[in-house]
Design an enzyme around this catalytic site. Structure first.
Site, PDB file in Angstrom:
ATOM      1  N   ASN A  96       0.809  -1.231   0.000  1.00  0.00           N
ATOM      2  CA  ASN A  96       0.000   0.000   0.000  1.00  0.00           C
ATOM      3  C   ASN A  96       0.837   1.273   0.000  1.00  0.00           C
ATOM      4  O   ASN A  96       0.387   2.312   0.477  1.00  0.00           O
ATOM      5  CB  ASN A  96      -0.961   0.019   1.206  1.00  0.00           C
ATOM      6  CG  ASN A  96      -1.863  -1.192   1.213  1.00  0.00           C
ATOM      7  OD1 ASN A  96      -2.415  -1.546   0.162  1.00  0.00           O
ATOM      8  ND2 ASN A  96      -1.984  -1.843   2.353  1.00  0.00           N
ATOM      9  N   ARG A  97       2.050   1.176  -0.517  1.00  0.00           N
ATOM     10  CA  ARG A  97       2.942   2.338  -0.620  1.00  0.00           C
ATOM     11  C   ARG A  97       3.332   2.924   0.757  1.00  0.00           C
ATOM     12  O   ARG A  97       3.779   4.057   0.853  1.00  0.00           O
ATOM     13  CB  ARG A  97       2.334   3.453  -1.485  1.00  0.00           C
ATOM     14  CG  ARG A  97       1.948   3.004  -2.900  1.00  0.00           C
ATOM     15  CD  ARG A  97       3.190   2.625  -3.694  1.00  0.00           C
ATOM     16  NE  ARG A  97       2.909   2.350  -5.093  1.00  0.00           N
ATOM     17  CZ  ARG A  97       2.855   1.128  -5.645  1.00  0.00           C
ATOM     18  NH1 ARG A  97       3.034   0.046  -4.894  1.00  0.00           N
ATOM     19  NH2 ARG A  97       2.648   0.977  -6.929  1.00  0.00           N
TER      20      ARG A  97
END
Ligand SMILES: Cc1cc2nc3c(=O)[nH]c(=O)nc-3n(C[C@H](O)[C@H](O)[C@H](O)COP(=O)(O)O)c2cc1C
Length: 235
Positions: free
Chosen positions: A212-213
């Site tokens: 999710n970065r």
């Protein structure tokens, strides 16, 4: 597929503050060894690395160009330029690469000795970014490395006025032939316009991709007393 739709998740492993070495050069060497497959830390990590390497070997591919790093320099008007060079050594002084001192990068470093380097090891989902002052290596050190290069590369160092415009490939090859004839049966000496640079980092960041970065980033900043401050950065 649209370029904007090409994306990947980073999920191999995380990076914890407690796992970091106090010294960033030691930390870099550890990550480099892991990238070459020489070392694996943790059972989950080593399982994934073995699994990944098995896939690579099955496809006939090995991780390539682990020493390739993007070098960014700046001219005296503040305009940046970047290119890939190869890491040829790392020690407590910093990061070493070799090039033509009269090249564009060489001219920019003469005008402004500040530079940045970026490594990206995609199979490790890791990036290392560093910046600091650059100095020329002592000539004896450059000469010793030059001697270790293949003869063809040594001749090419003389034949190429790196970054200058040339008429065509034939002109380059003719120059190489001329140098080859000139040095036939002799050692090829290190050109005075060719040698190493040392980037002494003032800052080194270690980046580990996460899902999710929400990546893990730790930045080492050199303090006036030569110790390193380690801080976590927001992804
Ligand atoms: C994988 C790779 C490795 C390279 N290694 C070097 C190197 O170690 N030294 C070098 O001068 N150029 C190297 N080059 C070429 C540079 O990227 C660049 O074209 C050249 O140094 C001229 O750059 P400049 O005109 O910005 O000075 C490499 C290129 C690639 C793609």
């Amino acid at each position: 597929m649209a370029i904007a739709d090409l994306r990947r998740e980073y999920s191999l492993t995380g990076l914890r503050r407690s796992a970091l070495e106090a010294d960033p050069i030691t930390q870099f060497k550890q990550w480099f060894d892991q990238a070459t497959g020489a070392r694996a830390s943790g059972r989950v990590r080593s399982f994934f690395i073995r699994w990944y390497k098995a896939l690579l070997l099955a496809s006939g591919a090995e991780p390539l160009d682990l020493t390739a790093m993007t070098l960014a320099t700046v001219d005296k008007q503040g305009r940046p330029s970047a290119r890939v060079v190869l890491l040829k050594g790392v020690d407590q002084r910093g990061f070493i690469f070799y090039t033509n001192y009269d090249s564009r990068k060489g001219q920019e470093l003469a005008e402004n000795p500040q530079a940045a380097l970026v490594f990206y090891w995609s199979d490790q989902e890791r990036q290392v970014c560093l910046a600091g002052e650059v100095s020329k290596l002592p000539p004896a050190e450059s000469e010793a490395y030059f001697k270790s290069r293949p003869r063809g590369s040594r001749l090419a160092a003389w034949a190429s006025h790196q970054s200058a415009v040339i008429r065509d490939r034939a002109a380059l090859e003719a120059k190489w032939q001329q140098i080859e004839t000139q040095y036939a049966g002799q050692e090829v000496p290190c050109p005075p316009f060719w040698g190493g640079y040392l980037l002494s980092p003032a800052r080194i960041e270690f980046w580990q991709g996460r899902p999710n970065r929400l990546h893990d980033r730790f930045c080492y900043t050199r303090q006036p007393d030569k110790t390193w401050l380690i801080e976590r950065l927001s992804p």
